[in-house]
Design an enzyme around this catalytic site. Structure first.
Site, short mmCIF file in Angstrom:
data_model
loop_
_atom_site.label_atom_id
_atom_site.label_comp_id
_atom_site.label_asym_id
_atom_site.label_seq_id
_atom_site.Cartn_x
_atom_site.Cartn_y
_atom_site.Cartn_z
N LYS A 66 2.05 -3.29 7.43
CA LYS A 66 2.34 -3.48 6.00
C LYS A 66 3.80 -3.08 5.71
O LYS A 66 4.48 -3.74 4.93
CB LYS A 66 1.40 -2.64 5.13
CG LYS A 66 -0.05 -3.09 5.14
CD LYS A 66 -0.28 -4.49 4.57
CE LYS A 66 -0.07 -4.57 3.09
NZ LYS A 66 -0.47 -5.90 2.54
N THR A 85 0.82 -1.21 0.00
CA THR A 85 0.00 0.00 0.00
C THR A 85 0.86 1.26 0.00
O THR A 85 2.00 1.24 0.48
CB THR A 85 -0.90 -0.01 1.26
OG1 THR A 85 -1.49 1.27 1.42
CG2 THR A 85 -0.09 -0.29 2.54
N ASP A 86 0.28 2.37 -0.47
CA ASP A 86 0.98 3.66 -0.38
C ASP A 86 1.04 4.18 1.05
O ASP A 86 1.78 5.12 1.34
CB ASP A 86 0.33 4.69 -1.33
CG ASP A 86 -1.14 4.97 -1.01
OD1 ASP A 86 -1.69 4.36 -0.08
OD2 ASP A 86 -1.73 5.81 -1.72
N GLU A 87 0.24 3.58 1.96
CA GLU A 87 0.21 4.10 3.33
C GLU A 87 1.53 3.91 4.07
O GLU A 87 1.77 4.56 5.09
CB GLU A 87 -0.93 3.45 4.13
CG GLU A 87 -2.28 3.74 3.52
CD GLU A 87 -3.44 3.62 4.48
OE1 GLU A 87 -3.21 3.47 5.70
OE2 GLU A 87 -4.58 3.68 4.01
N TYR A 128 -2.05 -0.37 11.06
CA TYR A 128 -2.17 -1.06 9.77
C TYR A 128 -0.95 -0.78 8.90
O TYR A 128 -0.29 -1.72 8.41
CB TYR A 128 -3.45 -0.61 9.04
CG TYR A 128 -3.43 -0.95 7.55
CD1 TYR A 128 -3.54 -2.27 7.12
CD2 TYR A 128 -3.28 0.06 6.58
CE1 TYR A 128 -3.49 -2.58 5.75
CE2 TYR A 128 -3.24 -0.25 5.23
CZ TYR A 128 -3.35 -1.56 4.82
OH TYR A 128 -3.30 -1.87 3.49
P1 NAD Z 1 -9.85 -7.30 2.34
O1 NAD Z 1 -9.88 -7.00 3.79
O2 NAD Z 1 -11.05 -7.02 1.51
O3 NAD Z 1 -9.50 -8.85 2.11
C1 NAD Z 1 -8.50 -9.51 2.84
C2 NAD Z 1 -8.68 -11.00 2.63
O4 NAD Z 1 -7.62 -11.68 3.34
C3 NAD Z 1 -10.00 -11.55 3.18
O5 NAD Z 1 -10.58 -12.43 2.24
C4 NAD Z 1 -9.59 -12.30 4.43
O6 NAD Z 1 -10.44 -13.38 4.75
C5 NAD Z 1 -8.19 -12.75 4.07
N1 NAD Z 1 -7.35 -13.00 5.25
C6 NAD Z 1 -7.16 -12.18 6.32
N2 NAD Z 1 -6.35 -12.76 7.21
C7 NAD Z 1 -6.00 -13.97 6.69
C8 NAD Z 1 -5.17 -15.02 7.16
N3 NAD Z 1 -4.55 -14.96 8.34
N4 NAD Z 1 -5.04 -16.12 6.39
C9 NAD Z 1 -5.69 -16.21 5.19
N5 NAD Z 1 -6.50 -15.24 4.71
C10 NAD Z 1 -6.65 -14.13 5.45
O7 NAD Z 1 -8.56 -6.55 1.77
P2 NAD Z 1 -8.35 -5.83 0.37
O8 NAD Z 1 -8.84 -4.45 0.47
O9 NAD Z 1 -8.81 -6.73 -0.69
O10 NAD Z 1 -6.74 -5.75 0.35
C11 NAD Z 1 -5.99 -6.83 -0.17
C12 NAD Z 1 -4.51 -6.48 -0.08
O11 NAD Z 1 -4.25 -5.29 -0.81
C13 NAD Z 1 -4.03 -6.20 1.34
O12 NAD Z 1 -2.74 -6.74 1.48
C14 NAD Z 1 -3.98 -4.68 1.43
O13 NAD Z 1 -3.00 -4.24 2.35
C15 NAD Z 1 -3.59 -4.34 0.01
N6 NAD Z 1 -4.03 -3.02 -0.46
C16 NAD Z 1 -5.34 -2.63 -0.33
C17 NAD Z 1 -5.75 -1.41 -0.85
C18 NAD Z 1 -7.20 -0.98 -0.75
O14 NAD Z 1 -7.50 0.15 -1.12
N7 NAD Z 1 -8.12 -1.80 -0.27
C19 NAD Z 1 -4.82 -0.57 -1.48
C20 NAD Z 1 -3.48 -0.98 -1.58
C21 NAD Z 1 -3.11 -2.21 -1.08
O1 DAU Z 2 -4.14 3.96 0.43
C1 DAU Z 2 -4.35 2.58 0.36
C2 DAU Z 2 -5.19 2.14 1.54
O2 DAU Z 2 -6.51 2.60 1.28
C3 DAU Z 2 -5.19 0.64 1.76
O3 DAU Z 2 -3.89 0.21 2.08
C4 DAU Z 2 -6.17 0.24 2.87
O4 DAU Z 2 -6.23 -1.17 2.98
C5 DAU Z 2 -7.54 0.78 2.51
O5 DAU Z 2 -8.44 0.50 3.55
C6 DAU Z 2 -7.48 2.29 2.26
O6 DAU Z 2 -7.18 2.99 3.48
P1 DAU Z 2 -7.88 4.39 3.86
O7 DAU Z 2 -7.80 4.58 5.31
O8 DAU Z 2 -7.38 5.48 3.00
O9 DAU Z 2 -9.39 4.05 3.37
P2 DAU Z 2 -10.81 4.34 4.02
O10 DAU Z 2 -11.81 4.01 2.96
O11 DAU Z 2 -10.96 3.71 5.35
O12 DAU Z 2 -10.77 5.90 4.23
C7 DAU Z 2 -10.59 6.77 3.12
C8 DAU Z 2 -10.59 8.19 3.66
O13 DAU Z 2 -11.92 8.50 4.10
C9 DAU Z 2 -9.70 8.41 4.86
O14 DAU Z 2 -9.15 9.71 4.79
C10 DAU Z 2 -10.64 8.30 6.05
C11 DAU Z 2 -11.94 8.85 5.50
N1 DAU Z 2 -13.19 8.24 6.04
C12 DAU Z 2 -13.30 6.89 6.06
C13 DAU Z 2 -14.46 6.28 6.52
C14 DAU Z 2 -14.57 4.78 6.57
C15 DAU Z 2 -14.23 9.07 6.46
O15 DAU Z 2 -14.13 10.30 6.41
N2 DAU Z 2 -15.36 8.47 6.94
C16 DAU Z 2 -15.52 7.10 7.00
O16 DAU Z 2 -16.59 6.62 7.48
#
Ligand code: NAD
Ligand code: DAU
Length: 333
Positions: free
Chosen positions: A152, A122-124, A148
């Site tokens: 990562k 992630t970019d975080e 989180y």
């Molecule tokens: P998600 O929470 O939707 O899915 C995570 C999946 O991993 C789930 O199916 C869960 O059951 C499984 N899991 C969790 N713990 C586990 C374990 N111990 N063993 C086996 N399976 C397990 O997450 P996502 O949003 O699809 O993110 C997927 C990946 O991409 C993550 O590594 C996250 O850090 C990365 N990522 C997410 C975003 C985003 O915006 N969502 C952006 C950049 C990177």
């Molecule tokens: O940048 C990549 C990341 O993006 C991933 O690594 C994470 O897995 C993914 O969850 C996401 O993280 P964020 O914290 O950026 O996403 P989220 O959707 O939780 O929040 C987006 C922005 O919106 C953040 O600034 C917090 C704000 N927010 C979020 C929620 C859930 C609100 O203002 N209200 C809300 O209810």
């Protein structure tokens, strides 16, 4: 080729499996997922009958299960993680276990059986940008600020350490905020769509001036495909959507697209340690791999809203687990 996809029942993992099986129909895919609250086999309902697909319910922290599968595949694409920042603030334990320990166990398997490993990050991990600072790129120093992102960052460091120390074949991608079908309704975009569909207000944290860069999940899946085909071993690639926007402006767009008005906005207390801005410079992926995002944020958002409206049963399923309990804890009710 045979792939292990970890976390393939989650949001991005399930979209990646669907993408991969369409683009590479000859490949076999094993999906290892322990089905936490975020894992849902309904996300892969249309894939389940494919003879090249196999699901294994298992934990990436279980060394025996991991080694048994890793020895039998060519490539591992590692998505499994705890992914929600707010949950990591409530309790970091599961994040350290899965994101750090689970990654280490996979890496041990990769080292033992000499397999190729792609780590989805992630970019975080780069921390927060000021308004005029240049976007993150592959040379940006790590500065994670939530449990989180710290977990990562630790996993990214472990992947690189195994490359330098043991010579594993690895690549890493650091991607910005994904959105699209099967997005679990705890994250900003799907949470707000779901609330507005139910006629509820949308909780904007703090002043809503935080900036995120949004990328469609299919563009992310295609970016990983490009890295797997053309990326250099040992390298990191930043993937972004070229769509920076403040949370408040995004909220106003969602409200408009859903035929509501701004009385649906509710400003609530800010997320502790809230990162002010993320942005990604993806020129390395563009210049070296020929990848860039293709789906416009406007079109992607409209499609996602339609998808959510057509999948209300799926949305309700997501809310049947600890959803209400989680929100009660988050809002201290
Ligand atoms: P998600 O929470 O939707 O899915 C995570 C999946 O991993 C789930 O199916 C869960 O059951 C499984 N899991 C969790 N713990 C586990 C374990 N111990 N063993 C086996 N399976 C397990 O997450 P996502 O949003 O699809 O993110 C997927 C990946 O991409 C993550 O590594 C996250 O850090 C990365 N990522 C997410 C975003 C985003 O915006 N969502 C952006 C950049 C990177
Ligand atoms: O940048 C990549 C990341 O993006 C991933 O690594 C994470 O897995 C993914 O969850 C996401 O993280 P964020 O914290 O950026 O996403 P989220 O959707 O939780 O929040 C987006 C922005 O919106 C953040 O600034 C917090 C704000 N927010 C979020 C929620 C859930 C609100 O203002 N209200 C809300 O209810």
């Amino acid at each position: 080729m045979k792939l292990l996809v970890t976390g393939g029942a989650g949001f991005i993992g399930s979209n990646f499996i669907r993408f991969w099986m369409k683009e590479h129909p000859q490949d076999e895919v094993v999906n290892l997922d322990c089905l936490t609250y975020a894992g849902n086999l309904e996300n892969l309902k249309d894939i389940v009958e494919n003879k090249n697909y196999r699901f294994v319910k298992g934990d990436i922290c279980d060394r025996d299960v991991v080694f048994e599968i890793v020895k039998d595949v060519d490539l591992i694409v590692h998505f499994a993680a705890e992914s929600h920042v707010d949950r990591s603030i409530l309790d970091p334990s599961a994040f350290i276990r899965t994101n750090v320990l689970g990654t280490q166990i996979l890496l041990d398997g990769v080292r033992e059986y000499k397999k190729r490993f792609h780590h989805v990050s992630t970019d975080e991990v780069f921390g927060a940008l000021k308004p005029n600072e240049p976007a993150f790129d592959e040379s940006t120093p790590y500065d994670p600020r939530s449990p989180y992102s710290a977990s990562k960052a630790a996993s990214d460091h472990l992947v690189r350490a195994y490359y330098h120390t043991y010579g594993i074949e690895m690549t890493i991608s650091n991607c910005s905020n994904n959105y699209g079908p099967y997005h679990f309704p705890e994250k900003l975009i799907p949470h707000f769509i779901s609330n507005l569909m139910d006629g509820k207000k949308v909780p904007v944290y703090g002043d809503g001036q935080q900036v995120r860069d949004w990328i469609h999940v299919d563009d992310h899946a295609r970016g990983i495909d490009f890295i797997l085909q053309k990326g250099k071993i040992g390298e990191t690639y930043c993937l972004g959507g070229d769509s920076e926007i403040t949370n408040l402006d995004l909220t106003k767009i969602l409200i408009k697209l859903m035929d509501k008005d701004e009385s649906y906005i509710e400003f609530v207390k800010d997320r502790p340690g809230h990162d002010r801005r993320y942005a990604i410079d993806f020129s390395k992926a563009k210049n070296e791999l020929g990848w860039e995002p293709q789906i416009s944020f406007e079109e992607g958002l409209k499609d996602m809203i339609e998808w959510y409206k057509e999948h209300q049963v799926w949305v309700e399923h997501c809310k049947s687990g600890d959803y209400q309990k989680y929100y009660d804890e988050w809002y201290g009710r």
